[in-house]
Design a protein around this motif. Structure first.
Motif, PDB file in Angstrom:
ATOM      1  N   MET A 130      19.749  31.248   9.855  1.00 46.22           N
ATOM      2  CA  MET A 130      20.462  32.107   8.928  1.00 46.22           C
ATOM      3  C   MET A 130      21.236  33.230   9.614  1.00 46.22           C
ATOM      4  O   MET A 130      22.333  33.552   9.173  1.00 46.22           O
ATOM      5  N   PRO A 131      20.722  33.855  10.676  1.00 52.69           N
ATOM      6  CA  PRO A 131      21.453  34.975  11.269  1.00 52.69           C
ATOM      7  C   PRO A 131      22.890  34.649  11.672  1.00 52.69           C
ATOM      8  O   PRO A 131      23.802  35.436  11.385  1.00 52.69           O
ATOM      9  N   ASP A 132      23.128  33.504  12.331  1.00 52.51           N
ATOM     10  CA  ASP A 132      24.494  33.172  12.742  1.00 52.51           C
ATOM     11  C   ASP A 132      25.400  32.963  11.536  1.00 52.51           C
ATOM     12  O   ASP A 132      26.553  33.392  11.531  1.00 52.51           O
ATOM     13  N   LYS A 133      24.860  32.309  10.511  1.00 54.03           N
ATOM     14  CA  LYS A 133      25.634  32.070   9.294  1.00 54.03           C
ATOM     15  C   LYS A 133      25.996  33.396   8.622  1.00 54.03           C
ATOM     16  O   LYS A 133      27.118  33.599   8.173  1.00 54.03           O
ATOM     17  N   VAL A 134      25.034  34.305   8.563  1.00 57.68           N
ATOM     18  CA  VAL A 134      25.274  35.611   7.950  1.00 57.68           C
ATOM     19  C   VAL A 134      26.306  36.396   8.758  1.00 57.68           C
ATOM     20  O   VAL A 134      27.250  36.956   8.198  1.00 57.68           O
ATOM     21  N   LEU A 135      26.133  36.441  10.071  1.00 56.75           N
ATOM     22  CA  LEU A 135      27.079  37.189  10.905  1.00 56.75           C
ATOM     23  C   LEU A 135      28.487  36.624  10.801  1.00 56.75           C
ATOM     24  O   LEU A 135      29.462  37.378  10.838  1.00 56.75           O
ATOM     25  N   SER A 136      28.608  35.305  10.658  1.00 57.01           N
ATOM     26  CA  SER A 136      29.939  34.719  10.552  1.00 57.01           C
ATOM     27  C   SER A 136      30.616  35.088   9.229  1.00 57.01           C
ATOM     28  O   SER A 136      31.844  35.117   9.151  1.00 57.01           O
ATOM     29  N   ARG A 137      29.849  35.389   8.192  1.00 60.12           N
ATOM     30  CA  ARG A 137      30.414  35.873   6.928  1.00 60.12           C
ATOM     31  C   ARG A 137      30.610  37.391   6.945  1.00 60.12           C
ATOM     32  O   ARG A 137      31.584  37.917   6.435  1.00 60.12           O
ATOM     33  N   TRP A 138      29.648  38.105   7.492  1.00 61.01           N
ATOM     34  CA  TRP A 138      29.587  39.569   7.461  1.00 61.01           C
ATOM     35  C   TRP A 138      30.630  40.216   8.359  1.00 61.01           C
ATOM     36  O   TRP A 138      31.300  41.161   7.964  1.00 61.01           O
ATOM     37  N   THR A 139      30.784  39.696   9.562  1.00 61.66           N
ATOM     38  CA  THR A 139      31.677  40.319  10.542  1.00 61.66           C
ATOM     39  C   THR A 139      33.122  40.416  10.054  1.00 61.66           C
ATOM     40  O   THR A 139      33.715  41.497  10.115  1.00 61.66           O
ATOM     41  N   PRO A 140      33.728  39.349   9.524  1.00 60.18           N
ATOM     42  CA  PRO A 140      35.115  39.485   9.053  1.00 60.18           C
ATOM     43  C   PRO A 140      35.270  40.464   7.878  1.00 60.18           C
ATOM     44  O   PRO A 140      36.309  41.114   7.754  1.00 60.18           O
ATOM     45  N   ILE A 141      34.247  40.578   7.034  1.00 60.55           N
ATOM     46  CA  ILE A 141      34.299  41.528   5.926  1.00 60.55           C
ATOM     47  C   ILE A 141      34.451  42.939   6.480  1.00 60.55           C
ATOM     48  O   ILE A 141      35.247  43.738   5.978  1.00 60.55           O
ATOM     49  N   CYS A 142      33.693  43.235   7.523  1.00 59.14           N
ATOM     50  CA  CYS A 142      33.737  44.578   8.113  1.00 59.14           C
ATOM     51  C   CYS A 142      34.987  44.807   8.951  1.00 59.14           C
ATOM     52  O   CYS A 142      35.608  45.869   8.867  1.00 59.14           O
ATOM     53  N   LEU A 143      35.359  43.824   9.750  1.00 59.78           N
ATOM     54  CA  LEU A 143      36.471  44.019  10.678  1.00 59.78           C
ATOM     55  C   LEU A 143      37.844  43.947  10.024  1.00 59.78           C
ATOM     56  O   LEU A 143      38.842  44.301  10.655  1.00 59.78           O
TER      57      LEU A 143
END
Length: 122
Positions: free
Chosen positions: A1-14
């Motif tokens: 789950m962590p990689d999947k979450v980071l792949s969604r979360w990071t573009p939202i923030c950046l």
């Protein structure tokens, strides 16, 4: 789950103006604007075994969110008194609401960013 979450979360923030990622505290990832954190991804923070996001909200909103949905939201140690709230991603029966997450991140950014940068966000 962590990689999947980071792949969604990071573009939202950046996608936010002048936002940068801070990977100085692995496995956690912070997001910064104007030298201030506006969001954190945390994995097993304080050995609690949870995967979550931390964002800053307006005065009193963190307690309101926890009172409304104590399964999804929590008060993070040390920073809750400064207006931060935890959004738990690892609920078995409820997937993350990415629209809600985007709204929380955007609001947190507006709180932490300079007035000039905050005005650039719709």
């Amino acid at each position: 789950m962590p990689d999947k979450v980071l792949s969604r979360w990071t573009p939202i923030c950046l996608r936010l103006p002048e936002a940068t990622a801070d990977d100085h505290h692995p496995p956690h990832r912070g997001f910064v604007v104007s030298k201030k954190n506006f969001a954190w991804y945390v994995d097993n923070e304080h050995n609690e075994g949870r995967i979550a996001l931390h964002v800053r909200v307006g005065p009193g909103q963190n307690a309101e969110l926890v009172a409304t949905d104590g399964d999804r939201f929590g008060l993070p140690k040390y920073v809750a008194r400064h207006g931060w709230v935890t959004y738990y991603l690892d609920l078995e029966d409820r997937p993350p609401d990415w629209d809600e997450i985007t709204e929380l991140v955007t609001d947190s950014y507006r709180i932490q960013a300079s007035k000039r940068l905050a005005r650039l966000v719709d």
